[in-house]
Structures are given as C-alpha cells and as structure tokens.
Design a protein around this motif. Structure first.
Motif, PDB file in Angstrom:
ATOM      1  N   UNK A  87       3.353  14.552 -13.786  1.00 43.51           N
ATOM      2  CA  UNK A  87       2.356  15.295 -14.559  1.00 43.51           C
ATOM      3  C   UNK A  87       2.502  16.796 -14.395  1.00 43.51           C
ATOM      4  N   UNK A  88       2.768  17.248 -13.184  1.00 46.04           N
ATOM      5  CA  UNK A  88       2.943  18.679 -12.935  1.00 46.04           C
ATOM      6  C   UNK A  88       4.177  19.205 -13.662  1.00 46.04           C
ATOM      7  N   UNK A  89       5.265  18.456 -13.586  1.00 46.09           N
ATOM      8  CA  UNK A  89       6.504  18.875 -14.254  1.00 46.09           C
ATOM      9  C   UNK A  89       6.307  18.922 -15.768  1.00 46.09           C
ATOM     10  N   UNK A  90       5.674  17.907 -16.328  1.00 42.76           N
ATOM     11  CA  UNK A  90       5.437  17.885 -17.768  1.00 42.76           C
ATOM     12  C   UNK A  90       4.489  18.993 -18.208  1.00 42.76           C
ATOM     13  N   UNK A 147       1.804  13.297 -22.653  1.00 42.71           N
ATOM     14  CA  UNK A 147       2.393  12.551 -21.546  1.00 42.71           C
ATOM     15  C   UNK A 147       1.813  12.989 -20.202  1.00 42.71           C
ATOM     16  N   UNK A 148       1.453  14.275 -20.087  1.00 42.52           N
ATOM     17  CA  UNK A 148       0.800  14.748 -18.862  1.00 42.52           C
ATOM     18  C   UNK A 148      -0.519  14.023 -18.661  1.00 42.52           C
ATOM     19  N   UNK A 149      -1.302  13.930 -19.720  1.00 44.19           N
ATOM     20  CA  UNK A 149      -2.577  13.214 -19.639  1.00 44.19           C
ATOM     21  C   UNK A 149      -2.349  11.752 -19.264  1.00 44.19           C
ATOM     22  N   UNK A 150      -1.319  11.147 -19.823  1.00 40.95           N
ATOM     23  CA  UNK A 150      -0.996   9.760 -19.504  1.00 40.95           C
ATOM     24  C   UNK A 150      -0.635   9.595 -18.030  1.00 40.95           C
ATOM     25  N   UNK A 151       0.142  10.513 -17.484  1.00 44.25           N
ATOM     26  CA  UNK A 151       0.536  10.436 -16.071  1.00 44.25           C
ATOM     27  C   UNK A 151      -0.686  10.550 -15.154  1.00 44.25           C
ATOM     28  N   UNK A 152      -1.586  11.497 -15.468  1.00 42.79           N
ATOM     29  CA  UNK A 152      -2.774  11.643 -14.632  1.00 42.79           C
ATOM     30  C   UNK A 152      -3.726  10.469 -14.796  1.00 42.79           C
ATOM     31  N   UNK A 153      -3.774   9.886 -15.984  1.00 40.76           N
ATOM     32  CA  UNK A 153      -4.589   8.692 -16.188  1.00 40.76           C
ATOM     33  C   UNK A 153      -4.052   7.536 -15.343  1.00 40.76           C
ATOM     34  N   UNK A 191       0.827  -1.204   0.000  1.00 38.28           N
ATOM     35  CA  UNK A 191       0.000   0.000   0.000  1.00 38.28           C
ATOM     36  C   UNK A 191       0.860   1.253   0.000  1.00 38.28           C
ATOM     37  N   UNK A 192       1.950   1.225   0.745  1.00 34.17           N
ATOM     38  CA  UNK A 192       2.845   2.378   0.773  1.00 34.17           C
ATOM     39  C   UNK A 192       3.472   2.606  -0.602  1.00 34.17           C
ATOM     40  N   UNK A 193       3.863   1.526  -1.261  1.00 29.67           N
ATOM     41  CA  UNK A 193       4.434   1.643  -2.604  1.00 29.67           C
ATOM     42  C   UNK A 193       3.413   2.205  -3.592  1.00 29.67           C
ATOM     43  N   UNK A 194       2.175   1.743  -3.470  1.00 28.69           N
ATOM     44  CA  UNK A 194       1.120   2.211  -4.358  1.00 28.69           C
ATOM     45  C   UNK A 194       0.852   3.701  -4.153  1.00 28.69           C
ATOM     46  N   UNK A 195       0.805   4.126  -2.906  1.00 29.68           N
ATOM     47  CA  UNK A 195       0.605   5.555  -2.622  1.00 29.68           C
ATOM     48  C   UNK A 195       1.771   6.387  -3.138  1.00 29.68           C
ATOM     49  N   UNK A 196       2.975   5.859  -3.031  1.00 28.04           N
ATOM     50  CA  UNK A 196       4.155   6.569  -3.528  1.00 28.04           C
ATOM     51  C   UNK A 196       4.119   6.681  -5.049  1.00 28.04           C
ATOM     52  N   UNK A 197       3.673   5.623  -5.723  1.00 25.33           N
ATOM     53  CA  UNK A 197       3.562   5.662  -7.176  1.00 25.33           C
ATOM     54  C   UNK A 197       2.538   6.706  -7.615  1.00 25.33           C
ATOM     55  N   UNK A 198       1.418   6.770  -6.908  1.00 27.60           N
ATOM     56  CA  UNK A 198       0.391   7.767  -7.227  1.00 27.60           C
ATOM     57  C   UNK A 198       0.964   9.168  -7.105  1.00 27.60           C
TER      58      UNK A 198
END
Length: 79
Positions: A20-23, A59-65, A6-13
């Motif tokens: 997405x913000x950087x892109x 790529x931003x859209x992909x990251x948020x998806x 769960x911690x890994x999943x939250x970190x990935x999110x």
C-alpha cells in the motif's frame, strides 16, 4: 511461542501495508506528472498519468482493506 499460522498472518499484514505504501508513492508520482507542466506533454500523457494515478489509489485502498481484514482475523484468533 507463536504458531506458524500466526507468523504467516502477521507477515501478510505487514506485506499488504508495504504494498500500500509503495502504491501510494507511485500514485503520488503519477499525479505530479499530471499537474506539473513540462515541454512536449499532450492530452494523452495527462490521461495516462491521471488514469494510472487513480488505479494506483484504488489498489492502495484494496491493500489497506486486506490488511485491516487480516488484522481483524488475527485478533479473532488470538482472543
């Protein structure tokens, strides 16, 4: 206490959202290079800036998806 998964999943999110913000910032910067006139800019510069801007937005859209998909997966796991 949360499991490692769960911690890994939250970190990935969180990582996907940050990417997405950087892109999005990079895409905005490249778009400004397309619309703001400056000396020595030719058509190829505009094409490169426009293409890079659109690619970054894609790529931003992909990251948020991906972040949205992982959030749904996290909710399913927690429920």
């Amino acid at each position: 206490m949360e499991s490692k998964g769960l911690q890994d999943l939250k970190q990935k999110i969180q990582d996907y959202q940050h990417y997405g913000i950087v892109l999005l910032g990079l895409s905005s910067f490249m778009y400004l290079g397309t619309v703001i006139p400056f000396a020595g800019k030719d058509v190829t510069d505009e094409i490169v800036c426009g293409t890079t801007s659109l690619t970054g937005l894609g790529f931003t859209a992909l990251m948020y998806f991906q972040a949205k998909r992982l959030k749904k997966q996290l909710q399913d796991i927690e429920s």
